[in-house]
Every structure is written in C-alpha cells, then in structure tokens.
Design a protein around this motif. Structure first.
Motif, PDB file in Angstrom:
ATOM      1  N   ILE A  67       0.875  -1.167   0.000  1.00  0.00           N
ATOM      2  CA  ILE A  67       0.000   0.000   0.000  1.00  0.00           C
ATOM      3  C   ILE A  67       0.911   1.214   0.000  1.00  0.00           C
ATOM      4  O   ILE A  67       1.695   1.406   0.927  1.00  0.00           O
ATOM      5  CB  ILE A  67      -0.947   0.024   1.214  1.00  0.00           C
ATOM      6  CG1 ILE A  67      -1.844  -1.202   1.211  1.00  0.00           C
ATOM      7  CG2 ILE A  67      -1.788   1.292   1.207  1.00  0.00           C
ATOM      8  CD1 ILE A  67      -2.792  -1.280   2.397  1.00  0.00           C
ATOM      9  N   THR A  68       0.824   1.998  -1.065  1.00  0.00           N
ATOM     10  CA  THR A  68       1.759   3.107  -1.224  1.00  0.00           C
ATOM     11  C   THR A  68       1.030   4.431  -1.406  1.00  0.00           C
ATOM     12  O   THR A  68      -0.069   4.486  -1.947  1.00  0.00           O
ATOM     13  CB  THR A  68       2.669   2.883  -2.448  1.00  0.00           C
ATOM     14  OG1 THR A  68       1.869   2.704  -3.605  1.00  0.00           O
ATOM     15  CG2 THR A  68       3.575   1.696  -2.247  1.00  0.00           C
ATOM     16  N   LEU A  69       1.668   5.448  -0.911  1.00  0.00           N
ATOM     17  CA  LEU A  69       1.222   6.824  -1.073  1.00  0.00           C
ATOM     18  C   LEU A  69       2.433   7.568  -1.614  1.00  0.00           C
ATOM     19  O   LEU A  69       3.391   7.822  -0.891  1.00  0.00           O
ATOM     20  CB  LEU A  69       0.780   7.392   0.283  1.00  0.00           C
ATOM     21  CG  LEU A  69       0.201   8.784   0.305  1.00  0.00           C
ATOM     22  CD1 LEU A  69      -1.138   8.795  -0.409  1.00  0.00           C
ATOM     23  CD2 LEU A  69       0.031   9.244   1.729  1.00  0.00           C
TER      24      LEU A  69
ATOM     25  N   ASP B   4      -2.411   9.854  -5.612  1.00  0.00           N
ATOM     26  CA  ASP B   4      -1.208   9.018  -5.567  1.00  0.00           C
ATOM     27  C   ASP B   4      -1.314   7.933  -4.510  1.00  0.00           C
ATOM     28  O   ASP B   4      -0.432   7.772  -3.672  1.00  0.00           O
ATOM     29  CB  ASP B   4       0.024   9.890  -5.294  1.00  0.00           C
ATOM     30  CG  ASP B   4       0.305  10.853  -6.425  1.00  0.00           C
ATOM     31  OD1 ASP B   4       0.021  10.480  -7.574  1.00  0.00           O
ATOM     32  OD2 ASP B   4       0.790  11.953  -6.158  1.00  0.00           O
ATOM     33  N   PHE B   5      -2.393   7.149  -4.534  1.00  0.00           N
ATOM     34  CA  PHE B   5      -2.616   6.068  -3.582  1.00  0.00           C
ATOM     35  C   PHE B   5      -2.795   4.789  -4.380  1.00  0.00           C
ATOM     36  O   PHE B   5      -3.549   4.739  -5.346  1.00  0.00           O
ATOM     37  CB  PHE B   5      -3.875   6.350  -2.757  1.00  0.00           C
ATOM     38  CG  PHE B   5      -4.250   5.251  -1.803  1.00  0.00           C
ATOM     39  CD1 PHE B   5      -3.564   5.097  -0.613  1.00  0.00           C
ATOM     40  CD2 PHE B   5      -5.288   4.384  -2.093  1.00  0.00           C
ATOM     41  CE1 PHE B   5      -3.909   4.094   0.273  1.00  0.00           C
ATOM     42  CE2 PHE B   5      -5.644   3.382  -1.215  1.00  0.00           C
ATOM     43  CZ  PHE B   5      -4.956   3.229  -0.028  1.00  0.00           C
ATOM     44  N   HIS B   6      -2.069   3.731  -3.982  1.00  0.00           N
ATOM     45  CA  HIS B   6      -2.149   2.480  -4.732  1.00  0.00           C
ATOM     46  C   HIS B   6      -2.043   1.282  -3.799  1.00  0.00           C
ATOM     47  O   HIS B   6      -1.248   1.279  -2.863  1.00  0.00           O
ATOM     48  CB  HIS B   6      -1.034   2.420  -5.780  1.00  0.00           C
ATOM     49  CG  HIS B   6      -1.116   1.220  -6.649  1.00  0.00           C
ATOM     50  ND1 HIS B   6      -2.118   1.028  -7.569  1.00  0.00           N
ATOM     51  CD2 HIS B   6      -0.330   0.132  -6.731  1.00  0.00           C
ATOM     52  CE1 HIS B   6      -1.951  -0.123  -8.173  1.00  0.00           C
ATOM     53  NE2 HIS B   6      -0.862  -0.686  -7.681  1.00  0.00           N
ATOM     54  N   VAL B   7      -2.859   0.274  -4.081  1.00  0.00           N
ATOM     55  CA  VAL B   7      -2.801  -1.005  -3.385  1.00  0.00           C
ATOM     56  C   VAL B   7      -2.365  -2.042  -4.415  1.00  0.00           C
ATOM     57  O   VAL B   7      -2.985  -2.171  -5.471  1.00  0.00           O
ATOM     58  CB  VAL B   7      -4.176  -1.371  -2.777  1.00  0.00           C
ATOM     59  CG1 VAL B   7      -4.116  -2.723  -2.096  1.00  0.00           C
ATOM     60  CG2 VAL B   7      -4.628  -0.302  -1.800  1.00  0.00           C
TER      61      VAL B   7
ATOM     62  N   ALA C 186      -2.304  -7.361   0.021  1.00  0.00           N
ATOM     63  CA  ALA C 186      -2.049  -6.035   0.595  1.00  0.00           C
ATOM     64  C   ALA C 186      -3.367  -5.379   0.985  1.00  0.00           C
ATOM     65  O   ALA C 186      -3.476  -4.763   2.054  1.00  0.00           O
ATOM     66  CB  ALA C 186      -1.295  -5.160  -0.399  1.00  0.00           C
ATOM     67  N   ALA C 187      -4.385  -5.531   0.136  1.00  0.00           N
ATOM     68  CA  ALA C 187      -5.698  -4.977   0.454  1.00  0.00           C
ATOM     69  C   ALA C 187      -6.320  -5.693   1.646  1.00  0.00           C
ATOM     70  O   ALA C 187      -6.974  -5.065   2.488  1.00  0.00           O
ATOM     71  CB  ALA C 187      -6.618  -5.082  -0.759  1.00  0.00           C
TER      72      ALA C 187
END
Length: 127
Positions: free
Chosen positions: A24-26, A93-96, A101-102
């Motif tokens: 999980i990235t920001l 800019d949020f990605h799973v 990860a989710a």
C-alpha cells in the motif's frame, strides 16, 4: 462536525496502513500533498463503504453466513482495492498492489479506525 471527525479518523487509519502494510503506497512527496491525498482517499473510501459495500454485503448475505463472516474480510479487501482504483482514476497518488495487501490493509484500517474512533469519540450514536 461528526463527518469531519470520521474523515480524519479514516485518513489517520489509512496512513497507518500505508506505513505498516507493504504493497500500500502513497507516492506524494510533500507533507501537505500527503495530507490532502489521505483526506481525499478517506473520502473516496467512505463513499465506497457507504454505497457499494452495503449492496455487495446484501447480495452475498447467504455466502457471508455460510462462511461464518470470513467473507466480510474478503469484501472489505475488495472495497479497498476499489478505492485504490478510484483513487488512481481521480489522479490521487494512492495504490494497493494486490489482494493480500488490500486484505491486511483493510484489517489495519478497521482496527485503527475503531480504536481512534473510540478514543476521539467519533461514534455514530452521538448527535
């Protein structure tokens, strides 16, 4: 005021998930951009949980009962993945990075959100 409190709690819980869960990235660089992105993701997550999740849970009630509630964890993970997709569509800019990860991220967000909501008093019972 209660809406803003829940929004902040969800944004903080999402920040903890970004910090704890690999995948999980920001990717915002500036602190202000990160805060705005987290608040926007919390808003998207709230809309997904308020509109889509009840429909999915209602349609899969028999499956939820059959699995003794374990299916709710999968549904929550899918809602986080949908939030990630919508965030990407909206330019956030949020990605799973996948289901696991989710899955773990939704558990972290649920637990941290419940703890912060209890500590800050943002429960739904108060008017």
């Amino acid at each position: 005021m209660q809406f803003i409190g829940r929004l902040i709690v969800t944004a903080l819980a999402t920040a903890v998930a970004v910090w704890l869960v690999p995948g999980i990235t920001l990717s915002s660089s500036d602190f202000t951009d990160k805060v705005v992105t987290l608040l926007a993701v919390a808003l998207v997550f709230g809309v997904v949980n308020g509109v889509v999740a009840p429909l999915v849970k209602g349609l899969s009630t028999c499956f939820i009962v059959l699995t003794l509630g374990i299916a709710l964890l999968v549904i929550n993970a899918l809602m986080l993945m949908l939030t990630s997709w919508l965030a990407g569509t909206l330019g956030l800019d949020f990605h799973v990075d996948g289901f696991w990860a989710a899955f773990w991220g939704s558990i972290v967000i649920s637990v941290v959100g419940a703890l912060l909501g209890g500590l800050l008093g943002s429960s739904r019972d108060k008017d």
